[in-house]
Write a protein that holds these residues in place. Structure first.
Motif, PDB file in Angstrom:
ATOM      1  N   ARG A 291       1.765   6.778  -6.949  1.00 17.45           N
ATOM      2  CA  ARG A 291       0.808   7.744  -7.264  1.00 17.45           C
ATOM      3  C   ARG A 291       1.070   9.105  -7.010  1.00 17.45           C
ATOM      4  N   LEU A 292       1.703   9.344  -5.728  1.00 14.27           N
ATOM      5  CA  LEU A 292       2.108  10.761  -5.517  1.00 14.27           C
ATOM      6  C   LEU A 292       3.159  11.373  -6.348  1.00 14.27           C
ATOM      7  N   SER A 293       4.126  10.414  -6.815  1.00 12.89           N
ATOM      8  CA  SER A 293       5.125  10.918  -7.765  1.00 12.89           C
ATOM      9  C   SER A 293       4.470  11.142  -8.971  1.00 12.89           C
ATOM     10  N   GLU A 294       3.803  10.062  -9.426  1.00  8.66           N
ATOM     11  CA  GLU A 294       3.212  10.521 -10.700  1.00  8.66           C
ATOM     12  C   GLU A 294       2.377  11.739 -10.932  1.00  8.66           C
ATOM     13  N   LEU A 295       1.809  12.138  -9.744  1.00  9.61           N
ATOM     14  CA  LEU A 295       0.781  13.251  -9.812  1.00  9.61           C
ATOM     15  C   LEU A 295       1.725  14.620  -9.833  1.00  9.61           C
ATOM     16  N   LEU A 296       3.081  14.566  -8.954  1.00 14.59           N
ATOM     17  CA  LEU A 296       3.994  15.544  -8.918  1.00 14.59           C
ATOM     18  C   LEU A 296       4.729  15.610 -10.284  1.00 14.59           C
TER      19      LEU A 296
ATOM     20  N   ALA B 173       0.879  -1.259   0.111  1.00 18.36           N
ATOM     21  CA  ALA B 173       0.002   0.083  -0.059  1.00 18.36           C
ATOM     22  C   ALA B 173       0.933   1.295   0.101  1.00 18.36           C
ATOM     23  N   LYS B 174       1.811   1.243   0.821  1.00 17.40           N
ATOM     24  CA  LYS B 174       2.866   2.416   0.771  1.00 17.40           C
ATOM     25  C   LYS B 174       3.477   2.542  -0.534  1.00 17.40           C
ATOM     26  N   ALA B 175       3.805   1.536  -1.160  1.00 18.44           N
ATOM     27  CA  ALA B 175       4.404   1.670  -2.475  1.00 18.44           C
ATOM     28  C   ALA B 175       3.471   2.271  -3.342  1.00 18.44           C
ATOM     29  N   LYS B 176       2.275   1.957  -3.340  1.00 17.04           N
ATOM     30  CA  LYS B 176       1.329   2.300  -4.397  1.00 17.04           C
ATOM     31  C   LYS B 176       0.858   3.733  -4.144  1.00 17.04           C
TER      32      LYS B 176
END
Length: 74
Positions: free
Chosen positions: A33-38, A26-29
């Motif tokens: 996703r946060l990295s992708e949004l950034l 869950a932490k990796a997902k």
């Protein structure tokens, strides 16, 4: 827009057990996703000394590339 995002997050979190710690998966997902949004939303502001009549020069703050690396065997 901000209120819509807060409602959407609230719906996702609703019903989750807050007493249990997040697993590695869950932490990796979430981190992915946060990295992708950034990467999608971060932009560099044009220089201050730019002429007012010139077209805006909006650039992404990050560039993501994939490189395949092969290890040669002897």
């Amino acid at each position: 827009m901000k209120k819509q995002n807060l409602r959407a997050v609230g719906q996702l979190v609703k019903g989750q057990d807050d007493s249990k710690p997040w697993g590695t998966d869950a932490k990796a997902k979430v981190g992915s996703r946060l990295s992708e949004l950034l990467l999608q939303t971060a932009y560099i502001q044009p220089p201050v000394n730019r002429l007012a009549d010139s077209s805006p020069d909006i650039r992404p703050a990050f560039i993501h590339t994939c490189i395949t690396v092969r290890k040669e065997t002897k």
